[in-house]
Design an enzyme around this catalytic site. Structure first.
Site, PDB file in Angstrom:
ATOM      1  N   LYS A  14      -4.033   4.584 -13.607  1.00  0.00           N
ATOM      2  CA  LYS A  14      -5.378   5.061 -13.219  1.00  0.00           C
ATOM      3  C   LYS A  14      -5.782   6.338 -13.952  1.00  0.00           C
ATOM      4  O   LYS A  14      -6.886   6.418 -14.471  1.00  0.00           O
ATOM      5  CB  LYS A  14      -5.449   5.357 -11.716  1.00  0.00           C
ATOM      6  N   ARG A  89      -8.534   5.875  -0.574  1.00  0.00           N
ATOM      7  CA  ARG A  89      -7.195   5.317  -0.408  1.00  0.00           C
ATOM      8  C   ARG A  89      -6.992   4.750   0.992  1.00  0.00           C
ATOM      9  O   ARG A  89      -5.906   4.263   1.287  1.00  0.00           O
ATOM     10  CB  ARG A  89      -6.159   6.413  -0.630  1.00  0.00           C
ATOM     11  N   ARG A 123       6.668   9.445 -16.445  1.00  0.00           N
ATOM     12  CA  ARG A 123       5.387  10.151 -16.551  1.00  0.00           C
ATOM     13  C   ARG A 123       5.586  11.658 -16.701  1.00  0.00           C
ATOM     14  O   ARG A 123       6.425  12.252 -16.026  1.00  0.00           O
ATOM     15  CB  ARG A 123       4.548   9.874 -15.300  1.00  0.00           C
ATOM     16  N   ARG A 156       5.831  15.542 -12.203  1.00  0.00           N
ATOM     17  CA  ARG A 156       5.303  15.822 -10.869  1.00  0.00           C
ATOM     18  C   ARG A 156       6.403  15.743  -9.824  1.00  0.00           C
ATOM     19  O   ARG A 156       7.257  14.871  -9.890  1.00  0.00           O
ATOM     20  CB  ARG A 156       4.195  14.813 -10.529  1.00  0.00           C
ATOM     21  N   ARG A 167       5.736   6.382  -1.700  1.00  0.00           N
ATOM     22  CA  ARG A 167       4.330   6.237  -2.106  1.00  0.00           C
ATOM     23  C   ARG A 167       3.945   4.769  -2.241  1.00  0.00           C
ATOM     24  O   ARG A 167       2.821   4.382  -1.927  1.00  0.00           O
ATOM     25  CB  ARG A 167       4.082   7.003  -3.408  1.00  0.00           C
TER      26      ARG A 167
END
Ligand code: AMP
Length: 213
Positions: A14, A89, A123, A156, A167
């Site tokens: 995203k 969300r 990431r 992160r 998550r």
């Protein structure tokens, strides 16, 4: 279309796609996650409220999140259109958003869990800008450094393996109902598009832009 939502699980691409699609459409990309991370960095009150939920891989409560995003959408730079990344969300967020503004399109990126896990583990982000990289699929020009500023990239806190599983569970329970909510359509509802997010960045971008054209 100028008022858009980008929907999909964490790690589906995203953030990466939001900046590409927004640039191509001449609109601004708004990431609720980046807004929370900025608030934490600057010590803003909303950041202090949000931090413990984020670190645990949970969603920040709707009341806080809805206020943050709907106020942001009233800023002048959103008047020409926006692409929301990471909001809504939950169903209450989607309903509140629909009452605040007329959303025209929902772009949903579908992705397998294996893809998501490998993407989140690799990431890296540039904290100042929110620019996103991947150690293998989208590496920076110089290892560990942002292409534009040369500043160090970070992982992160919520991209660590134990938080990733949480998550994904939160997504399945609280966010995935938005697929049928938007797919059902109806008067005043945005058009819903689905794109296969298991392919490389350029192919996914091409599909997203094709959906909008
Ligand atoms: P993201 O950068 O979109 O993955 O968001 C990072 C974290 O910020 C999420 O795991 C949540 O804790 C919080 N967050 C971001 N957007 C929302 C939202 N729309 N509703 C609730 N929490 C959110």
């Amino acid at each position: 279309m100028k008022r858009l939502i980008l929907l999909g699980p964490p790690g589906c691409g995203k953030g990466t796609q939001a900046s590409k699609v927004a640039a191509a459409q001449g609109i601004i990309a708004i990431s609720s996650g980046n807004m929370f991370r900025d608030a934490i960095r600057t010590g803003a009150a909303v950041g202090l409220e949000a931090q413990r939920y984020m670190e645990a891989g949970n969603l920040v409560p709707d009341a806080i999140t809805i206020r943050l995003v709907t106020e942001r959408l009233e800023q002048p730079d959103c008047a020409g259109g926006f692409l929301l990344d990471g909001f809504p969300r939950t169903l209450p967020q989607a309903q509140a958003l629909g009452e605040a503004v007329a959303i025209e399109g929902v772009l949903e990126i579908k992705c397998r869990d294996e893809t998501i896990i490998s993407r989140l583990a690799g990431r890296r982000v540039h904290p100042g800008s929110g620019r996103v990289y991947h150690v293998k699929h989208n590496p920076p020009r110089r290892e560990g450094l942002d292409d534009i500023t040369g500043e160090p990239l970070e992982q992160r806190d919520d991209d660590l393996p134990e938080t990733i599983a949480k998550r994904l569970q939160v997504y399945a329970e609280q966010t995935s109902p938005l697929t049928s909510y938007y797919a059902a359509g109806g008067p005043g509802m945005p058009t819903h598009y689905e794109v296969d997010g298991d392919r490389d960045i350029a192919q996914v971008s091409a599909d997203l832009l094709a959906a909008l054209s």
